[in-house]
Each structure stands twice: as structure tokens, then as C-alpha cells.
Design a protein around this motif. Sequence first.
Motif, short mmCIF file in Angstrom:
data_model
loop_
_atom_site.label_atom_id
_atom_site.label_comp_id
_atom_site.label_asym_id
_atom_site.label_seq_id
_atom_site.Cartn_x
_atom_site.Cartn_y
_atom_site.Cartn_z
N LEU A 1 0.91 -1.29 0.00
CA LEU A 1 0.02 0.22 -0.08
C LEU A 1 0.84 1.31 -0.01
O LEU A 1 0.73 2.15 -0.86
CB LEU A 1 -1.11 0.05 1.13
CG LEU A 1 -2.03 1.02 1.31
CD1 LEU A 1 -2.72 1.32 -0.10
CD2 LEU A 1 -2.77 1.16 2.49
N ASP A 2 1.78 1.28 0.85
CA ASP A 2 2.86 2.37 0.89
C ASP A 2 3.30 2.53 -0.69
O ASP A 2 3.58 3.79 -1.07
CB ASP A 2 3.93 2.14 1.67
CG ASP A 2 3.41 2.21 3.36
OD1 ASP A 2 2.72 2.76 3.35
OD2 ASP A 2 4.09 1.70 4.09
N PHE A 3 3.70 1.58 -1.17
CA PHE A 3 4.26 1.77 -2.66
C PHE A 3 3.24 2.50 -3.57
O PHE A 3 3.37 3.30 -4.37
CB PHE A 3 4.86 0.49 -3.11
CG PHE A 3 5.09 0.44 -4.57
CD1 PHE A 3 6.13 1.15 -5.13
CD2 PHE A 3 4.09 -0.37 -5.60
CE1 PHE A 3 6.14 1.04 -6.56
CE2 PHE A 3 4.64 -0.20 -6.74
CZ PHE A 3 5.37 0.51 -7.43
N LEU A 4 2.10 1.75 -3.40
CA LEU A 4 1.11 2.22 -4.27
C LEU A 4 0.63 3.72 -4.18
O LEU A 4 0.31 4.53 -5.08
CB LEU A 4 -0.26 1.34 -4.25
CG LEU A 4 -0.19 -0.07 -4.79
CD1 LEU A 4 -1.48 -0.81 -4.48
CD2 LEU A 4 0.14 0.02 -6.35
N ARG B 1 -4.60 3.44 -13.40
CA ARG B 1 -5.69 4.22 -12.63
C ARG B 1 -6.32 3.16 -11.92
O ARG B 1 -6.81 3.29 -10.68
CB ARG B 1 -6.18 5.28 -13.16
CG ARG B 1 -6.68 6.25 -12.24
CD ARG B 1 -7.37 7.57 -13.10
NE ARG B 1 -6.37 8.42 -13.26
CZ ARG B 1 -6.65 9.86 -13.85
NH1 ARG B 1 -7.79 10.05 -13.99
NH2 ARG B 1 -5.36 10.49 -13.79
N ALA B 2 -7.32 2.65 -12.66
CA ALA B 2 -8.37 1.71 -12.46
C ALA B 2 -7.61 0.49 -11.54
O ALA B 2 -8.39 0.28 -10.24
CB ALA B 2 -8.95 0.92 -13.54
N THR B 3 -6.73 0.12 -11.85
CA THR B 3 -5.98 -0.97 -11.15
C THR B 3 -5.52 -0.49 -9.66
O THR B 3 -5.97 -1.19 -8.55
CB THR B 3 -4.95 -1.74 -11.78
OG1 THR B 3 -5.34 -2.12 -13.08
CG2 THR B 3 -4.37 -2.83 -11.01
N GLY B 4 -5.04 0.65 -9.41
CA GLY B 4 -4.57 1.38 -8.44
C GLY B 4 -5.77 1.50 -7.46
O GLY B 4 -5.61 1.28 -6.35
N THR B 5 -6.70 2.15 -7.85
CA THR B 5 -8.05 2.41 -7.17
C THR B 5 -8.30 1.31 -6.58
O THR B 5 -8.38 1.11 -5.21
CB THR B 5 -9.05 2.99 -7.90
OG1 THR B 5 -8.64 4.21 -8.72
CG2 THR B 5 -10.23 3.54 -6.98
#
Lengths: 176, 176
Positions: free
Chosen positions: A120-123, A155-159
Motif C-alpha cells: 500500500l505504501d508503494f502504491l 489508474r483503475a487497477t490502483g484504485t
Amino acid sequence: MLELTILGFLYEQPLHGYELKERITGLSGHVRPVSDGALYPAISRMTAAGLLDQHTEPGAGAAPRRVLSLTDAGRDRLRERLRDPKPVEVTDSTRFNTLLAFLRHLDDPTAQAAVLQRRLDFLLQPASFFYADGRPVRLEDEPDLFRRGMLRVARATGTEEKAWLKEAIAALTPAT
Amino acid sequence: MLELTILGFLYEQPLHGYELKERITGLSGHVRPVSDGALYPAISRMTAAGLLDQHTEPGAGAAPRRVLSLTDAGRDRLRERLRDPKPVEVTDSTRFNTLLAFLRHLDDPTAQAAVLQRRLDFLLQPASFFYADGRPVRLEDEPDLFRRGMLRVARATGTEEKAWLKEAIAALTPAT
DNA sequence: ACTAACATGTAATCTGTTACATGATTGA
DNA sequence: TCAATCATGTAACAGATTACATGTTAGT
């Protein structure tokens, strides 16, 4: 990474090489096939390193099977690798997925949550694929159709991934 | 893949090794860093193979720069690799992204659409990470928290990517 | 007769990682 | 003076791909 996958599947039950190949194919074979030339040498290496035990059983109308099982050292190795992944295993989605597939074997919710938190920190760091004048190019400003597609999918993946990670970390963290 | 990335960036303009490294870092460095030990040997190999030309310029207060540019063979090689990617370059997201980053250099909308179509065909196949009794495990049936996360993220990514691919293919295909 | 599934391996080659190695300039 | 940035490389090792190599059983 192949080594981690082998450790992960054998943690659950002993398997022979061919079965192992089928499991690995199920996990990642559609994306990147496993080759015998990678699998069998990896098994030999890991056996030589004391991570695996082998015993031979008659095959089902074929060559005799080499049934593989984890040694204590093998079980320890898996837990170490899950507890303390290398940076690239956190940042690279393909590798992180391999980690996730077996993270349940780390039977310590706090340690599991810590691994998810690293991802999560990376993302959460601002990141992009392309830079103009040193600043990340936003989706709206990217003139190229194909790069716009990359950014849109990313962006979709990240969200979705961030949302899932937050939920999962909360679920693993005991209420204070 | 590193070779494709080098071809892609040099297609746009000549760069020296260090600049190339910065570009590559911008594209994929957050996920997987580029090492000098991969980059410089790749440059040498590609020069020996006649894909690159080199000429030396004084550096900005450092070692002299080796400025690299594509030869005609190098430009041909890029177009071939974009037009006719290997199966794994279509199925593996990381590699497909590299392709996408430079697909605009294939200046033939029909060929571009064909590449996107190959990716779409792959994504349209029913696929899963895990199998029980030979059938793919659905998100709802997966008991493991971490594997459920994998499936959830994969589903969101797939949905968005398929939608984008369909739009992009339509945009590239001349109205009949 | 042939193909697919079962079952294991080796050898050549390629590519990448990690560590080592050098050296100048610029700014704090 | 020290760290960062600029700029290039080599060497040892690890790991993967591709092709080669062998052989059985079951189904069409």
C-alpha cells in the motif's frame, strides 16, 4: 520467484514434478508458461540446498514419479520469504501476486498486514509512466492513444487495489 | 524487453546511455529498477548487431557521452517487434505495457488495432488463478482473504482494460 | 496410425542481478 | 568535506528460455 511458488505449493501437500507444473500453470501459466527447463533444475537446486525431500513412487503408466515434500528448512524458507519480501517483490505486481497466493501460510495476522502495508505504501507514492519536464504526465494531458490506455488501466487497477488493501489490513488488525 | 525499450526510446531521438537510463527509469523504474549491468551490455550487443550507431560527445563534466542512434536495421527491428509480438509479450501485462508505450511508432492503424485485438482475445478467454476440481474458482467461492484480493483486483483490471481495448480498436478501425 | 497426457531430464544460450571499479563536477 | 549527479563500464553468478532427448499408456 519460481522457487517461492514451489515452496508455496509444497507447503500444502507433497507433489511430484508434473503435478507441481500443473499447479504453477494454473496460477500463472496463462500469463507466462512454466518450462521444464526451469522447473526441474529448480527442483534439483532446492533439493541440493536441503529445502526439499524426494522419494520415488511408480508413475501412472509413465516414468516413475519423484514426490517432493518440504523439509523443515523449506518451511522456514517460505515463511522468511513471505515475512520479509525483497523490494522488487513488493513493487512488481506479478511477483507480489505470487506472494499473495501463499501469504496465508504466514500464520501471523500482524506480519501479513505488514506485508500488505508495504504494498500500500508503494502504491500511495505518486507515480506515473511518463514524465514531461520532470513532472508526471496526467491522463488528460497524454496525447498518445496507447499511453492514455496504459494510464487509464493503471489508474483503475490502483484504485481497486488500494481499496482492497485498506480493507484487508483493517480486517487483519485487531481492534484497539 | 530491455532491447525493445531501448529501440523505442531511440526511435524518437538519439540519446546517450545515461539519458536512456533516465527514460527507462521513468517508464518502469518504480516497478523494477534498471541496472547498469543490464543496460550497458545491451547497448554493446545491439551495436554489435548493427541496430545502433554510436558517436562520442564530451560529457557535462563527467565521462564522455556515447550518443546512440538507431540504424535503419534498428528502426526495422522495432517495427517488426511491435507488429509481430511474441505470445508472452501479449499475455504478460508488464511486457504488453512496454509494447503499448511505443506502439504509436507503428504507423499503420490496422496493424496497431491487430495488436490490441490480440490482447483483447487473450483477456476474453476465461481465466483464473486457482482451480478446484479443474474448474476456475470464482471470487465468491474463494475462502482465502489474499487470493480473494488477487481475484478482485484482477477482475477490476480486466474490466477496465477490455473496455479501453474495445474503444481503441474502434477508434483505429476505419468506418466501413 | 497418431495424438494427448503422463513423467522426467540435459545443454546451449541469453538475459538479468549484484557487486565491483573509476572518475569529474556541483551544491550544501 | 561530503553527498548527489553525471557517465561509463566489467565480472561472477543466478535464473530462465528454447530446443533436444526419452519413453509409456489411453483414446480416436
